[in-house]
Design an enzyme around this catalytic site. Structure first.
Site, PDB file in Angstrom:
ATOM      1  N   CYS A 102       6.182   9.245   0.261  1.00  0.00           N
ATOM      2  CA  CYS A 102       4.902   9.899   0.445  1.00  0.00           C
ATOM      3  C   CYS A 102       4.651  10.766  -0.775  1.00  0.00           C
ATOM      4  O   CYS A 102       5.465  11.621  -1.093  1.00  0.00           O
ATOM      5  CB  CYS A 102       4.892  10.757   1.703  1.00  0.00           C
ATOM      6  SG  CYS A 102       3.417  11.785   1.810  1.00  0.00           S
ATOM      7  N   HIS A 125       6.440   4.147  12.641  1.00  0.00           N
ATOM      8  CA  HIS A 125       6.467   4.082  11.171  1.00  0.00           C
ATOM      9  C   HIS A 125       7.543   5.074  10.721  1.00  0.00           C
ATOM     10  O   HIS A 125       7.293   6.276  10.637  1.00  0.00           O
ATOM     11  CB  HIS A 125       5.082   4.476  10.649  1.00  0.00           C
ATOM     12  CG  HIS A 125       4.921   4.398   9.162  1.00  0.00           C
ATOM     13  ND1 HIS A 125       4.057   3.512   8.555  1.00  0.00           N
ATOM     14  CD2 HIS A 125       5.498   5.094   8.164  1.00  0.00           C
ATOM     15  CE1 HIS A 125       4.107   3.684   7.237  1.00  0.00           C
ATOM     16  NE2 HIS A 125       4.977   4.647   6.969  1.00  0.00           N
ATOM     17  N   ARG A 166       0.842  -1.206   0.000  1.00  0.00           N
ATOM     18  CA  ARG A 166       0.000   0.000   0.000  1.00  0.00           C
ATOM     19  C   ARG A 166       0.880   1.259   0.000  1.00  0.00           C
ATOM     20  O   ARG A 166       0.950   1.991  -0.974  1.00  0.00           O
ATOM     21  CB  ARG A 166      -0.933  -0.020   1.226  1.00  0.00           C
ATOM     22  CG  ARG A 166      -2.054   0.990   1.182  1.00  0.00           C
ATOM     23  CD  ARG A 166      -1.668   2.363   1.670  1.00  0.00           C
ATOM     24  NE  ARG A 166      -1.049   2.343   2.999  1.00  0.00           N
ATOM     25  CZ  ARG A 166      -0.469   3.392   3.533  1.00  0.00           C
ATOM     26  NH1 ARG A 166      -0.404   4.542   2.888  1.00  0.00           N
ATOM     27  NH2 ARG A 166       0.096   3.306   4.727  1.00  0.00           N
ATOM     28  N   ASP A 167       1.601   1.490   1.086  1.00  0.00           N
ATOM     29  CA  ASP A 167       2.398   2.708   1.220  1.00  0.00           C
ATOM     30  C   ASP A 167       3.502   2.753   0.159  1.00  0.00           C
ATOM     31  O   ASP A 167       3.866   3.820  -0.327  1.00  0.00           O
ATOM     32  CB  ASP A 167       3.007   2.737   2.627  1.00  0.00           C
ATOM     33  CG  ASP A 167       3.641   4.072   2.981  1.00  0.00           C
ATOM     34  OD1 ASP A 167       3.567   5.002   2.166  1.00  0.00           O
ATOM     35  OD2 ASP A 167       4.220   4.170   4.070  1.00  0.00           O
ATOM     36  N   ASN A 191      10.581   4.481   2.736  1.00  0.00           N
ATOM     37  CA  ASN A 191      10.108   3.776   3.921  1.00  0.00           C
ATOM     38  C   ASN A 191      11.244   2.900   4.432  1.00  0.00           C
ATOM     39  O   ASN A 191      12.043   2.384   3.650  1.00  0.00           O
ATOM     40  CB  ASN A 191       8.948   2.857   3.528  1.00  0.00           C
ATOM     41  CG  ASN A 191       7.608   3.570   3.467  1.00  0.00           C
ATOM     42  OD1 ASN A 191       7.234   4.242   4.412  1.00  0.00           O
ATOM     43  ND2 ASN A 191       6.898   3.410   2.364  1.00  0.00           N
ATOM     44  N   HIS A 195      10.807   6.507   8.332  1.00  0.00           N
ATOM     45  CA  HIS A 195      11.360   6.604   6.982  1.00  0.00           C
ATOM     46  C   HIS A 195      12.865   6.795   7.090  1.00  0.00           C
ATOM     47  O   HIS A 195      13.345   7.421   8.032  1.00  0.00           O
ATOM     48  CB  HIS A 195      10.723   7.774   6.230  1.00  0.00           C
ATOM     49  CG  HIS A 195       9.338   7.472   5.731  1.00  0.00           C
ATOM     50  ND1 HIS A 195       8.745   8.153   4.720  1.00  0.00           N
ATOM     51  CD2 HIS A 195       8.438   6.537   6.116  1.00  0.00           C
ATOM     52  CE1 HIS A 195       7.534   7.660   4.490  1.00  0.00           C
ATOM     53  NE2 HIS A 195       7.322   6.684   5.330  1.00  0.00           N
TER      54      HIS A 195
HETATM   55 MG    MG Z   1       5.511   5.425   4.990  1.00  0.00          MG
END
Ligand code: MG
Length: 312
Positions: A248, A215, A22-23, A257, A217
């Protein structure tokens, strides 16, 4: 009481939440075929990832890459014991997600006012007014709700954010019924001391680490150091993206990420259980990146590829 690692103040077990499908993939320029997404998700579940985020039910006009959300969620062969959450931006997205068989969703808010305006086109207060009924309706339907809070360690427009402000915004999501709050360093500017200050600010507000996930990065190369700092504070849920896919789409400075393989390599080295087969994750991200015609960003996977030419 939580079992402890032989290294002082580290959890014995960490749950990794895989966000690559997803991300990661939502940032790809070319549309990725749903079959490829499905095989990637299934490979990650087979590799032992206990939570594999599948897709996002955002309006396809915003993120065309995710127009196949229903197809991917429905087409997936789900593995027993694995959770498959999906992102949901509003009530329409929730209805679509539930109709497609979702049993866990994630909602997302910004710690800062500026990013809320830029990413969601609404203020933090307006966003909360949209998400509260979504969470309520989901929970009433037996669907679990996870909360994401972005820009917790810095915002490209506002700079550093006072921890108490992040706590106040995070509390809103927990008060809506989120079982867990994932703290996103969306632009990767955080450093370990600031991570610990933030988690302590939550603890001071009676929100313990058992309610938190991180979460991170790797934009500034601080991803793993920040994870270790969070683990030392008792956080035991960490988001990561296989192959280091994604950043993002709304913040140009956000690349990278934290890679799942890099995280698992560190956890393995520390003797922290995750249940994940590192080589299997490396194979899944190598295969996906080969199909996309790009290099894997994970340093561990690159190292493994160099050492074992057979890993493909
Ligand atoms: Mg992310």
């Amino acid at each position: 009481m939580r079992a402890h690692n032989r290294h002082v103040d580290l959890p014995a077990r960490v749950q990794v939440v895989e966000v690559g499908a997803r991300d990661g993939l939502q940032n790809e320029q070319g549309v990725v075929a749903p079959e490829l997404k499905i095989s990637f998700i299934e490979a990650l579940a087979d590799a032992g990832l206990p939570v594999v985020e599948v897709t996002s039910f955002v309006d396809p006009r915003w993120v065309p890459q995710l127009a196949d959300a229903e197809e991917v969620l429905r087409g997936l062969e789900r593995k027993a014991g694995v959770r498959y959450p999906v992102l949901v931006p509003n009530e329409r997205g929730l209805d679509r997600a539930i109709a497609a068989g979702a049993d866990e969703i994630a909602i997302f808010a910004s710690a800062t006012e500026t990013f809320s305006q830029r990413n969601l086109n609404r203020s933090r207060d307006e966003a909360a007014q949209i998400f509260a009924p979504v969470a309520e309706k989901a929970i009433a339907a037996g669907v679990r709700v996870r909360g994401y809070l972005s820009m917790v360690l810095g915002d490209p427009w506002e700079g550093a954010i006072p921890p108490h402000e992040v706590v106040a915004q995070g509390r809103r999501l927990l008060d809506m019924g989120c079982f867990e709050l994932s703290l996103g360093d969306t632009i990767g500017v955080g450093t370990p001391g600031r991570v610990q200050d933030l988690i302590e600010a939550f603890a001071d507000a009676a929100i313990g680490p058992q309610h938190l996930a991180v979460h991170f990065h790797d934009t500034y190369g601080q991803g793993l150091a920040n994870v270790l700092a969070a683990l030392q504070c008792g956080v035991a849920v960490v988001d990561a993206s296989a192959g280091g896919l994604g950043g993002c789409p709304f913040a140009h400075s956000a690349t990278g990420n934290l890679a799942t393989e890099d995280l698992v390599y560190m956890l393995d080295g520390l003797g922290i259980e995750s249940g994940i087969d590192l080589d299997a994750v490396a194979r899944a991200s190598t295969q996906l990146c080969a199909a996309l015609g790009k290099e894997v960003a994970s340093r561990v996977t690159r190292a493994l590829q160099g050492r074992q030419p057979g890993v493909e």
